[in-house]
Design a protein around this motif. Structure first.
Motif, PDB file in Angstrom:
ATOM      1  N   VAL A   1       0.835  -1.197   0.000  1.00  0.00           N
ATOM      2  CA  VAL A   1       0.000   0.000   0.000  1.00  0.00           C
ATOM      3  C   VAL A   1       0.873   1.251   0.000  1.00  0.00           C
ATOM      4  O   VAL A   1       0.637   2.200  -0.750  1.00  0.00           O
ATOM      5  CB  VAL A   1      -0.956  -0.001   1.210  1.00  0.00           C
ATOM      6  CG1 VAL A   1      -1.682   1.324   1.325  1.00  0.00           C
ATOM      7  CG2 VAL A   1      -1.968  -1.135   1.083  1.00  0.00           C
ATOM      8  N   LEU A   2       1.910   1.250   0.821  1.00  0.00           N
ATOM      9  CA  LEU A   2       2.812   2.399   0.868  1.00  0.00           C
ATOM     10  C   LEU A   2       3.463   2.618  -0.487  1.00  0.00           C
ATOM     11  O   LEU A   2       3.554   3.746  -0.983  1.00  0.00           O
ATOM     12  CB  LEU A   2       3.879   2.181   1.946  1.00  0.00           C
ATOM     13  CG  LEU A   2       4.847   3.337   2.177  1.00  0.00           C
ATOM     14  CD1 LEU A   2       4.119   4.558   2.690  1.00  0.00           C
ATOM     15  CD2 LEU A   2       5.935   2.921   3.162  1.00  0.00           C
ATOM     16  N   ASP A   3       3.892   1.537  -1.136  1.00  0.00           N
ATOM     17  CA  ASP A   3       4.558   1.653  -2.427  1.00  0.00           C
ATOM     18  C   ASP A   3       3.599   2.135  -3.511  1.00  0.00           C
ATOM     19  O   ASP A   3       4.021   2.747  -4.496  1.00  0.00           O
ATOM     20  CB  ASP A   3       5.151   0.305  -2.832  1.00  0.00           C
ATOM     21  CG  ASP A   3       6.213   0.441  -3.910  1.00  0.00           C
ATOM     22  OD1 ASP A   3       7.240   1.073  -3.633  1.00  0.00           O
ATOM     23  OD2 ASP A   3       6.006  -0.059  -5.025  1.00  0.00           O
ATOM     24  N   SER A   4       2.318   1.859  -3.342  1.00  0.00           N
ATOM     25  CA  SER A   4       1.340   2.227  -4.371  1.00  0.00           C
ATOM     26  C   SER A   4       1.205   3.732  -4.545  1.00  0.00           C
ATOM     27  O   SER A   4       0.668   4.193  -5.548  1.00  0.00           O
ATOM     28  CB  SER A   4      -0.036   1.628  -4.034  1.00  0.00           C
ATOM     29  OG  SER A   4      -0.611   2.277  -2.915  1.00  0.00           O
ATOM     30  N   PHE A   5       1.682   4.510  -3.566  1.00  0.00           N
ATOM     31  CA  PHE A   5       1.604   5.966  -3.689  1.00  0.00           C
ATOM     32  C   PHE A   5       2.661   6.513  -4.644  1.00  0.00           C
ATOM     33  O   PHE A   5       2.650   7.687  -4.986  1.00  0.00           O
ATOM     34  CB  PHE A   5       1.741   6.629  -2.314  1.00  0.00           C
ATOM     35  CG  PHE A   5       0.625   6.265  -1.385  1.00  0.00           C
ATOM     36  CD1 PHE A   5      -0.692   6.477  -1.746  1.00  0.00           C
ATOM     37  CD2 PHE A   5       0.885   5.707  -0.153  1.00  0.00           C
ATOM     38  CE1 PHE A   5      -1.722   6.127  -0.895  1.00  0.00           C
ATOM     39  CE2 PHE A   5      -0.132   5.351   0.701  1.00  0.00           C
ATOM     40  CZ  PHE A   5      -1.446   5.560   0.333  1.00  0.00           C
ATOM     41  N   GLY A   6       3.582   5.650  -5.060  1.00  0.00           N
ATOM     42  CA  GLY A   6       4.508   6.001  -6.129  1.00  0.00           C
ATOM     43  C   GLY A   6       5.521   7.068  -5.771  1.00  0.00           C
ATOM     44  O   GLY A   6       5.997   7.147  -4.645  1.00  0.00           O
TER      45      GLY A   6
ATOM     46  N   LEU B   1       9.774  -6.080  -4.524  1.00  0.00           N
ATOM     47  CA  LEU B   1      10.207  -6.667  -5.784  1.00  0.00           C
ATOM     48  C   LEU B   1       8.958  -7.223  -6.460  1.00  0.00           C
ATOM     49  O   LEU B   1       8.295  -8.114  -5.916  1.00  0.00           O
ATOM     50  CB  LEU B   1      11.226  -7.789  -5.548  1.00  0.00           C
ATOM     51  CG  LEU B   1      12.495  -7.402  -4.794  1.00  0.00           C
ATOM     52  CD1 LEU B   1      13.347  -8.636  -4.528  1.00  0.00           C
ATOM     53  CD2 LEU B   1      13.287  -6.353  -5.561  1.00  0.00           C
ATOM     54  N   TYR B   2       8.622  -6.678  -7.615  1.00  0.00           N
ATOM     55  CA  TYR B   2       7.462  -7.148  -8.374  1.00  0.00           C
ATOM     56  C   TYR B   2       7.944  -8.283  -9.277  1.00  0.00           C
ATOM     57  O   TYR B   2       8.849  -8.094 -10.097  1.00  0.00           O
ATOM     58  CB  TYR B   2       6.876  -6.008  -9.197  1.00  0.00           C
ATOM     59  CG  TYR B   2       6.295  -4.901  -8.346  1.00  0.00           C
ATOM     60  CD1 TYR B   2       4.992  -4.982  -7.874  1.00  0.00           C
ATOM     61  CD2 TYR B   2       7.057  -3.786  -8.000  1.00  0.00           C
ATOM     62  CE1 TYR B   2       4.440  -3.979  -7.081  1.00  0.00           C
ATOM     63  CE2 TYR B   2       6.520  -2.771  -7.209  1.00  0.00           C
ATOM     64  CZ  TYR B   2       5.217  -2.874  -6.761  1.00  0.00           C
ATOM     65  OH  TYR B   2       4.690  -1.882  -5.974  1.00  0.00           O
TER      66      TYR B   2
ATOM     67  N   LEU C   1       6.518  -4.102 -14.938  1.00  0.00           N
ATOM     68  CA  LEU C   1       6.327  -5.310 -15.726  1.00  0.00           C
ATOM     69  C   LEU C   1       5.138  -5.244 -16.678  1.00  0.00           C
ATOM     70  O   LEU C   1       4.923  -6.172 -17.460  1.00  0.00           O
ATOM     71  CB  LEU C   1       6.188  -6.522 -14.801  1.00  0.00           C
ATOM     72  CG  LEU C   1       7.406  -6.805 -13.907  1.00  0.00           C
ATOM     73  CD1 LEU C   1       7.220  -8.107 -13.146  1.00  0.00           C
ATOM     74  CD2 LEU C   1       8.696  -6.843 -14.719  1.00  0.00           C
ATOM     75  N   ALA C   2       4.368  -4.178 -16.632  1.00  0.00           N
ATOM     76  CA  ALA C   2       3.303  -3.994 -17.626  1.00  0.00           C
ATOM     77  C   ALA C   2       3.869  -3.512 -18.959  1.00  0.00           C
ATOM     78  O   ALA C   2       3.151  -3.447 -19.955  1.00  0.00           O
ATOM     79  CB  ALA C   2       2.253  -3.011 -17.118  1.00  0.00           C
ATOM     80  N   HIS C   3       5.161  -3.175 -18.968  1.00  0.00           N
ATOM     81  CA  HIS C   3       5.819  -2.660 -20.172  1.00  0.00           C
ATOM     82  C   HIS C   3       6.958  -3.586 -20.575  1.00  0.00           C
ATOM     83  O   HIS C   3       7.600  -4.206 -19.725  1.00  0.00           O
ATOM     84  CB  HIS C   3       6.380  -1.259 -19.928  1.00  0.00           C
ATOM     85  CG  HIS C   3       5.340  -0.270 -19.504  1.00  0.00           C
ATOM     86  ND1 HIS C   3       4.634   0.505 -20.397  1.00  0.00           N
ATOM     87  CD2 HIS C   3       4.880   0.067 -18.271  1.00  0.00           C
ATOM     88  CE1 HIS C   3       3.791   1.275 -19.747  1.00  0.00           C
ATOM     89  NE2 HIS C   3       3.919   1.031 -18.448  1.00  0.00           N
TER      90      HIS C   3
ATOM     91  N   VAL D   1       4.721   1.689 -14.322  1.00  0.00           N
ATOM     92  CA  VAL D   1       5.809   2.649 -14.569  1.00  0.00           C
ATOM     93  C   VAL D   1       6.524   2.311 -15.883  1.00  0.00           C
ATOM     94  O   VAL D   1       7.013   1.196 -16.070  1.00  0.00           O
ATOM     95  CB  VAL D   1       6.817   2.646 -13.403  1.00  0.00           C
ATOM     96  CG1 VAL D   1       8.011   3.553 -13.724  1.00  0.00           C
ATOM     97  CG2 VAL D   1       6.142   3.094 -12.118  1.00  0.00           C
ATOM     98  N   GLY D   2       6.585   3.276 -16.788  1.00  0.00           N
ATOM     99  CA  GLY D   2       7.235   3.061 -18.074  1.00  0.00           C
ATOM    100  C   GLY D   2       8.746   3.213 -17.996  1.00  0.00           C
ATOM    101  O   GLY D   2       9.300   3.624 -16.971  1.00  0.00           O
ATOM    102  N   ALA D   3       9.409   2.884 -19.091  1.00  0.00           N
ATOM    103  CA  ALA D   3      10.876   2.977 -19.150  1.00  0.00           C
ATOM    104  C   ALA D   3      11.312   4.437 -19.180  1.00  0.00           C
ATOM    105  O   ALA D   3      10.850   5.211 -20.009  1.00  0.00           O
ATOM    106  CB  ALA D   3      11.389   2.247 -20.390  1.00  0.00           C
TER     107      ALA D   3
END
Length: 356
Positions: free
Chosen positions: A13-18, A103-104, A176-178, A205-207
């Protein structure tokens, strides 16, 4: 979907705030068993983010609906999260400055606990060096999980060499969506199926250029040693090697002749104290390993015949091999696939194969 502990879910949850909370994540987590007590850092967070932003984050942080949404997002992305508080999280990452909170991952997360060795190099790597890189990667994968990046050139060759064994940790700089570079979609898929594909960035998050040197610290940290097969005067491979030096890891480099642009970084690293590596023995001997003592791979008589024919060429089209053995090309597909799985043959594309 994996069942997450309270501390693991808090980290997600904390990481989701980007990027909004990037600077304060490790202030919160450092030295604590859970990142949950935001109250303890209220003054710091308000000063950093502002009262209104902090209040919004605090509200979402404790929202069950938001937490369920974070889990749903990961499930849709087919991603498993290994957080700083997970049993699977490697200690070797905890010991570096600013360790990833998450780590995703897609694939075999048990590889994170294996002995690992990094192989990196330049996008502009000479063809003969790419061939040697692929061969060495396959040999190294017999004892280590091979850790490498996702760039074209040497990284791709290292990944392809380790893929058949499944001992591959393929580290992306972006989420990993990219897929980056776009032409590596097949390799990404195979890495997730046979080894481990991972990133510290959220899937969406993109490259971005600055993420690549940030990613390189993970390759160095996960690895007991790093082999640089090629590096220009200024290159990402050199950055990985510098991180390895900083973390007290052994660095190995291929030597280059004068005037080879893709070797300038390697020669500079050798002057700095890297080990000169020309073959697998130079690397294994540094770790007290005997390459000649590795278990002999059993082959069927037909596989041995196909492998012997391919070794004569070193690299050949399937039609050349079939002509030498006096058979049709399709009759060799089963043996070539089996030899590839056993780590003795690499598929180069276009029905061309190389003996490793």
């Amino acid at each position: 979907m994996k069942n997450y502990s309270e501390a693991e879910l808090d980290a997600m949850v904390l990481d989701s705030f980007g990027e909004l909370t990037y600077k304060i994540r490790f202030e919160i987590t450092d030295g604590f068993s859970s990142p949950r007590p935001l109250k303890k850092y209220e003054d710091f967070l308000i000063k950093t983010l502002g009262a209104s932003v902090y209040n919004k984050i605090r509200g979402l942080f404790y929202s069950e609906e938001y937490r369920k949404g974070v889990l749903a997002d990961m499930e849709r992305a087919k991603v498993v999260c290994v957080t700083y508080f997970s049993e699977e999280y490697p200690d070797k990452l905890k010991n570096i400055p600013a360790p990833p909170l998450i780590l995703y991952c897609r694939g075999n997360t048990s590889l994170l606990s294996r002995r690992a060795f990094g192989i990196v190099g330049s996008r502009r790597t000479l063809p003969n060096i790419l061939k040697e890189c692929k061969k060495l990667s396959g040999q190294i994968a017999g004892e280590f999980a091979v850790v490498t990046g996702t760039a074209d050139g040497a990284d791709t060759a290292a990944a392809e060499g380790a893929l058949a064994s499944g001992n591959l940790i393929f580290v992306a700089a972006q989420g990993l969506a990219h897929v980056y570079p776009a032409g590596s979609a097949k390799l990404y898929r195979e890495a997730a199926e046979k080894g481990l594909l991972m990133s510290e960035q959220r899937p969406e998050v993109g490259a971005k250029a600055y993420l690549f040197p940030v990613r390189n610290r993970l390759i160095a940290a996960l690895s007991e040693g790093v082999l640089v097969v090629s590096a220009g005067e200024k290159s990402g491979a050199s950055i990985t090697a510098e991180y390895a030096f900083e973390y007290g890891k052994d660095v190995f480099c291929f030597p280059y002749s004068l005037g080879v642009p893709s070797g300038k970084g390697c020669n500079r690293l050798l002057k700095k104290g890297a080990y000169l590596a020309e073959n697998i023995l130079d690397i294994f001997s540094a770790f007290g390993l005997d390459f000649t003592a590795q278990k002999k791979i059993e082959l069927t008589p037909r596989e041995a015949e196909v492998l012997a024919a391919l070794k004569e060429y070193g690299e050949a089209h399937i039609s050349q091999i079939s002509a030498k053995l006096g058979c049709q090309s399709f009759e060799l597909l089963a043996e070539l696939s089996s030899l590839e799985v056993k780590g003795l043959v690499a598929r180069l594309g276009g029905n061309r194969f190389s003996a490793l």
